[in-house]
Design a protein around this motif. Structure first.
Motif, mmCIF file in Angstrom:
data_model
loop_
_atom_site.group_PDB
_atom_site.id
_atom_site.type_symbol
_atom_site.label_atom_id
_atom_site.label_comp_id
_atom_site.label_asym_id
_atom_site.label_seq_id
_atom_site.Cartn_x
_atom_site.Cartn_y
_atom_site.Cartn_z
ATOM 1 N N LEU A 1 0.820 -1.211 0.000
ATOM 2 C CA LEU A 1 0.000 0.000 0.000
ATOM 3 C C LEU A 1 0.853 1.259 0.000
ATOM 4 N N SER A 2 1.935 1.243 0.761
ATOM 5 C CA SER A 2 2.831 2.394 0.805
ATOM 6 C C SER A 2 3.426 2.673 -0.575
ATOM 7 N N LYS A 3 3.888 1.616 -1.233
ATOM 8 C CA LYS A 3 4.451 1.790 -2.577
ATOM 9 C C LYS A 3 3.379 2.219 -3.570
ATOM 10 N N TYR A 4 2.180 1.682 -3.421
ATOM 11 C CA TYR A 4 1.081 2.063 -4.308
ATOM 12 C C TYR A 4 0.770 3.550 -4.171
ATOM 13 N N GLN A 5 0.723 4.024 -2.937
ATOM 14 C CA GLN A 5 0.428 5.439 -2.699
ATOM 15 C C GLN A 5 1.545 6.332 -3.231
#
Length: 64
Positions: A45-49
């Protein structure tokens, strides 16, 4: 090696079960490295954001 095997099986069959096998191998790799499924999802999720995802199927490349 197992990840490569499962990926090849998915690419050949494009079957949801084979895709699930890839996810299972990734979870096992994370566990072997001391991470939980929750840790892996948080990192995803962090990388997606930060970078966006691959849902549009765009692939960026960088020339050397």
């Amino acid at each position: 090696m197992k990840l490569l095997e499962e990926t090849q099986e998915y690419l050949h069959a494009e079957d949801l079960g084979e895709l699930a096998d890839i996810v299972e191998v990734v979870f096992a790799l994370a566990t072997d490295l001391g991470y939980s499924a929750g840790d892996l999802e948080a990192a995803r999720l962090s990388k997606y954001q930060r970078n966006g995802g691959f849902r549009q199927r765009y692939l960026w490349t960088v020339d050397d």
